[in-house]
Design a protein around this motif. Sequence first.
Motif, PDB file in Angstrom:
ATOM      1  N   TYR A 120      82.973 -52.101 -53.557  1.00  0.00           N
ATOM      2  CA  TYR A 120      82.719 -53.395 -52.930  1.00  0.00           C
ATOM      3  C   TYR A 120      82.051 -53.203 -51.582  1.00  0.00           C
ATOM      4  N   ASP A 172      80.078 -58.086 -50.935  1.00  0.00           N
ATOM      5  CA  ASP A 172      80.847 -58.326 -52.153  1.00  0.00           C
ATOM      6  C   ASP A 172      82.211 -58.932 -51.829  1.00  0.00           C
ATOM      7  N   SER A 196      83.433 -62.620 -52.927  1.00  0.00           N
ATOM      8  CA  SER A 196      84.659 -62.800 -53.705  1.00  0.00           C
ATOM      9  C   SER A 196      85.558 -63.862 -53.076  1.00  0.00           C
ATOM     10  N   ARG A 217      79.011 -58.239 -58.302  1.00  0.00           N
ATOM     11  CA  ARG A 217      80.343 -57.743 -57.977  1.00  0.00           C
ATOM     12  C   ARG A 217      81.013 -57.193 -59.237  1.00  0.00           C
TER      13      ARG A 217
END
Length: 322
Positions: free
Chosen positions: A13, A17, A21, A208
């Motif tokens: 990540y 990312d 999220s 992602r």
Amino acid sequence: MRCDICRFDSDGYTWGDLMGSLRAQQRRWTSTFEGVDPVILSRRPDDDTWSALEYASHTAKVLALADELISRALTEHEPDLSPEVALGADDDADQSSVLQHIAHHALSLHEKLALLAPTDRDRRFTFLGSPMTVSDGVEFVVHEANHHVSDAGRVLARVGAGAPAQTGVIVGLFASDGGVPKAEIEQAVVGYRGVQGDRQGTRAHHGRVWQALCLWSGEVIDQLAAEGHPVAPGTAGENVTIRGVDWSTLRPGTRIQLGSDDHSVIIELTAWAVPCHQIRDSFADADEHHIDHFDHPFTSRAYAAVLSDGVLRCGDAVIVEP
């Protein structure tokens, strides 16, 4: 930070990312709960497993605490959170208020973090007795939220609100070095990050780990084409086109086996894909919202996380809830 259960790996990540999220939490939880009877949302599959609503309640509390702590970490010297604060779940929580709290605190966190200087990400604080940096805390809370929205989807499947078992077939595999349309490929080597050789041109809303694969329905494509749209498999950026599965029965949390037993891939649907302007050429009026799930239910592409790696070929079986 790694989790063997959901395959979260913080090394996979980027900061972007993590921010993406957080932005996606409202949409993911809303999609997971969509259309489910509140009684079912509150039903535990067994005495030792939370209900879907309890997982949401817990996630809302984690996001709220992280929101508070990270705010303090940016203004105070190594703040600590009282260990008396409860992070359990409320079995009598109200669905609407829980989803509102998830949305509020996820977006509040995002707003605080999006403009931070990289050095501010190293500020320290203590969370639940563990010293960590702001970056560590963001990784922790994103893992918690991602893990538990998956838990909620799987619980719903166990209590009878999941997708029915059914089979279909893979009719198209696609990849590109960025942008659309994606080119058809003979086989797809699928791993943690998705199809080998596939790349997203822009990462603001894509790429992602929980978006490792993008799937779409051949029947939905047929319907759109019959309405006069110049859409075809691959033009809207999906990696896998399938047929024979009732697209309207799928929901986040559904697990699907793609491929034969000797090279199969197990995936879990995580969210309906938000259409972006990059795919506007697939529509006669250049309006990509024809496949926005919340405007036109069950026309959208679906994102999935990869739970087990493998190789896919056209003609391979698609087994819903194997």
